[in-house]
Design an enzyme around this catalytic site. Structure first.
Site: not given
Ligand SMILES: Cc1cc2nc3c(=O)[nH]c(=O)nc-3n(C[C@H](O)[C@H](O)[C@H](O)COP(=O)(O)OP(=O)(O)OC[C@H]3O[C@@H](n4cnc5c(N)ncnc54)[C@H](O)[C@@H]3O)c2cc1C
Length: 501
Positions: A438
Site C-alpha cells: 500500500h
Molecule cells: C499485490 C497487491 C495487492 C493489493 N491489494 C489491495 C486491496 O485488496 N485493496 C486495496 O484497496 N488496495 C490494494 N492494493 C493497493 C492498490 O491496488 C493501490 O493502492 C492502487 O492501485 C494504486 O493506484 P495508483 O493509480 O496510485 O497506481 P497503480 O495502480 O500502480 O498505477 C500506476 C500505473 O502506472 C504505470 N507506470 C508506472 N511507471 C510508468 C512509466 N514510466 N510509463 C508508463 N506507465 C507507467 C504502471 O504500469 C501502472 O499501470 C494492492 C496492491 C498490490 C500490488
C-alpha cells in the site's frame, strides 16, 4: 498525431479514472500511456489467483532496499504493470478510509480534503447495490459487493470476531463503521474488476481517447518551467507525445516520483548527483513513502477446506490498540488458505498496523529510466509500529482461538504457540513482516515545505503538470487504499475539467 490536450501517464487505478473522465468531454483529446500490456494473463482475471501474480510479468518485480526494521532484509515490492495497474493484481478488498483518518489530511496542510469533501467522489466511483445511497454510490462504474457465497470458514471467522467483542457491521464502508464484517470486493460475475475494466473498457471506442500500451515513459519534456509532453519508448524506438493543456502523472507512488526526478523535478542536490538538470527544486519528491506492514499467522485446518470462490479474504476486522485513538490502528483479516503451508488444508490470519509512523523514500539509483529507483518503505523503522504489530498479533491470536472456529481448527504452525512472549514476538515480526502493498505519500499535496503539489494537485514550481495517484495522499488511509485512490482521481478529474472548461 502525437499532440493531445491531455497526456495521462500510467493506466493504473488513478490513470484509468482520469483518462475516462477527461475524455467525457468530446472536445478534449486524451492520450493515456501505459508501460504494461492492455491485458494480463488469464490469471489476472481470476480472483483466487491474485497472490500468484506477484513476481510475474504483471508486476514491476521491484524489491526494497535493505530494511533495518526487518533485520536488514530486502523484500519484494509488487505493483501492477498492466492496464489497470495495481488494481489489476491487487487483492480486490474495497474499504474506504475511516472518516477521522481522511480528516487528518486537512490537519496535515491540505484544506478542502477532509472526509466530507471526498465523500461525493467515493460515491461517484462505485455501484454498491442495495446499500444506503446517502453514503454509498449506487450508479458509479465500479461494481462492489460482499462475497455472494462466502467461504464457510470465513463465516466461522466472522463469528470469532464477534465472540471477541468486534461489533459486526453490515457495511464496513459506512463512514464510522468500526468492527468486523464481510467486506466489499471488486469482483464482478466471478471475475476481477480492475479500474481499467470499470472505467476504460466501456469507453474504449471514444474517438477522442487514445490508449497506448507497452509504452514506457522515460521522462517529461519541459519548455522552461512548462511541461509540454513526455518521452517514451515503444517497440524499441524513442518517441514523444505533446500536451497542449496538461500532463497528468498517474504512475503510482513509486513510478511518479521516479519520473519527476528523472525529469529534473525533485531535491536539487540529489538530482545533480546524477547529472540531471534541475527544473524545480522540490525536496518532497520521493520523501515520505508510507506503507502498511503485514504479517500472517498460519494455521492447519482440522478438516478439508472447500475451494475458494473469491479472493481468499472476505472478512476483516478493525481495532484500536488504545481506546483514545481517533480511528482503528489495527486491521485483522481471515484468509481461507495458508500459502506458507503448501499442500496442507489451512487458513491464516493477517494483521497490519494501519496507522503507521514509519516513513521511507523513493530515490534515484541512476539517471537511466530503465534502472529502477531505490525503494525504501522503512517498514517497522519506527518502534511504535513494531509495538502495534505485537498488539495486533495478540488480537489476531485471540480471534483465532475463539470457539466459533472450533470446527475448522487445526493448530497454529507458523510461528506456532512457542512464539508468545513480547521479545519473541518482536523478533519474529522483524523476520516475517513484509509489505501490505500500500505505498502512498511520495508527492504529498498541501502547503508544507515538503509538499509537491498544491491542493488542486498541480506540481509546485512548474506549469502544465499534475500528479493524480496514491503519491499525493498526505497520510495513509487506515484501510486498503484503492477506493481512496479512485476517489482522489474522480475529484482531480473534476478539478482539471473545470480549469479547462
Ligand atoms: C499485490 C497487491 C495487492 C493489493 N491489494 C489491495 C486491496 O485488496 N485493496 C486495496 O484497496 N488496495 C490494494 N492494493 C493497493 C492498490 O491496488 C493501490 O493502492 C492502487 O492501485 C494504486 O493506484 P495508483 O493509480 O496510485 O497506481 P497503480 O495502480 O500502480 O498505477 C500506476 C500505473 O502506472 C504505470 N507506470 C508506472 N511507471 C510508468 C512509466 N514510466 N510509463 C508508463 N506507465 C507507467 C504502471 O504500469 C501502472 O499501470 C494492492 C496492491 C498490490 C500490488
Amino acid at each position: 498525431m502525437n499532440t493531445y490536450d491531455f497526456v495521462v501517464v500510467g493506466g493504473g487505478s488513478a490513470g484509468s479514472v482520469v483518462a475516462s473522465r477527461l475524455s467525457e468531454n468530446p472536445d478534449a483529446n486524451v492520450l493515456l500511456i501505459e508501460a504494461g500490456p492492455a491485458r494480463g494473463a488469464t490469471e489476472t482475471t481470476v480472483p483466487a489467483a491474485w497472490r500468484g501474480l506477484v513476481g510475474t510479468e504483471a508486476d514491476w518485480r521491484h524489491s526494497t532496499v535493505a530494511q533495518p526494521g526487518l533485520d536488514g532484509q530486502s523484500v519484494p515490492y509488487p505493483h501492477g504493470r498492466l492496464l489497470g495497474g495495481s488494481s489489476g493484481i491487487n487483492a480486490m478488498m474495497h474499504l474506504r478510509g475511516h472518516r477521522a483518518a481522511i480528516d487528518l489530511w486537512e490537519k496535515l496542510g491540505a484544506p478542502g480534503w477532509g472526509f466530507d469533501d471526498l465523500l461525493p467522489y467515493y460515491r461517484r466511483t462505485e455501484r454498491a447495490e442495495g446499500r444506503d445511497s446517502v453514503f454509498r454510490g449506487v450508479d458509479g462504474p465500479l461494481r462492489v459487493a460482499p462475497a455472494r457465497s462466502p467461504h464457510p470458514a470465513a463465516l466461522a471467522a466472522l463469528g470469532a470476531f464477534r465472540e471477541r467483542g468486534f461489533a459486526v457491521q453490515d457495511d464496513l464502508n459506512a463512514p464510522e463503521a468500526v468492527g468486523a464484517g464481510l467486506l466489499d470486493l471488486t469482483i464482478m460475475d466471478g471475475a476481477r474488476q480492475s479500474a481499467a475494466d470499470a472505467y476504460l473498457r466501456p469507453v474504449w471506442d471514444r474517438p477522442n481517447l487514445t490508449v497506448l500500451t507497452d509504452a514506457q515513459v522515460g521522462g517529461l519534456v519541459f519548455s522552461g518551467a512548462r511541461c509540454t509532453g513526455v518521452r517514451y519508448l515503444r517497440e524499441g524506438s524513442a518517441r514523444t507525445a505533446s500536451a497542449t493543456r496538461e500532463v497528468v502523472l498517474a504512475a503510482g507512488a513509486v513510478g511518479t516520483p521516479h519520473l519527476l526526478m528523472l525529469s529534473g523535478v525533485g531535491p536539487a542536490g540529489h538530482l545533480r548527483e546524477y547529472g540531471i538538470d534541475v527544473v524545480a527544486d522540490l525536496p518532497g519528491v520521493g520523501a515520505g513513502l508510507t506503507d502498511h506492514p503485514l504479517a500472517l499467522l498460519f494455521h492447519t485446518a482440522g478438516r478439508d477446506m472447500p475451494p475458494a470462490a473469491n479472493n481468499h479474504i472476505e472478512v476483516v476486522g478493525a481495532a484500536r490498540t488504545d481506546p483514545s485513538l481517533a480511528f482503528p490502528d489495527v486491521q485483522v483479516f481471515f484468509m481461507d488458505v495458508a500459502l506458507a503451508l503448501p499442500g496442507r488444508p489451512g487458513y491464516a490470519f493477517g494483521f497490519s498496523a494501519v496507522a503507521p509512523h514509519s516513513r521511507g523514500s523513493v530515490s534515484l539509483l541512476s539517471a537511466d529510466p530503465a534502472v529502477a529507483p531505490a525503494i525504501d518503505p522503512g517498514l517497522l523503522s519506527d518502534e511504535r509500529d513494531l509495538e502495534t504489530m505485537v498488539a495486533a498479533a495478540r488480537i489476531a491470536r485471540g480471534v483465532a482461538a475463539a470457539a466459533a472456529l472450533d470446527d475448522w481448527r487445526g493448530q497454529e504452525v507458523l510461528p506456532g504457540p512457542a512464539v508468545a512472549g513480547h521479545d519473541q514476538l518482536r523478533a519474529w515480526l522483524r523476520q516475517k513482516t513484509s509489505t501490505y502493498f500500500h505505498p502512498v505519500g511520495t508527492c504529498r499535496m498541501g502547503d508544507s515545505p515538503e509538499s509537491v503539489t498544491d491542493t488542486s494537485l498541480r506540481v509546485h514550481g512548474v506549469r502544465g503538470l499534475r500528479v493524480v495517484d496514491a503519491s499525493v495522499m498526505p497520510s495513509i488511509p487506515a484501510a486498503n487504499p484503492n477506493p481512496t485512490v479512485l476517489a482522489v482521481a474522480e475529484r482531480a478529474s473534476e478539478l482539471i475539467g473545470a480549469e479547462h472548461a
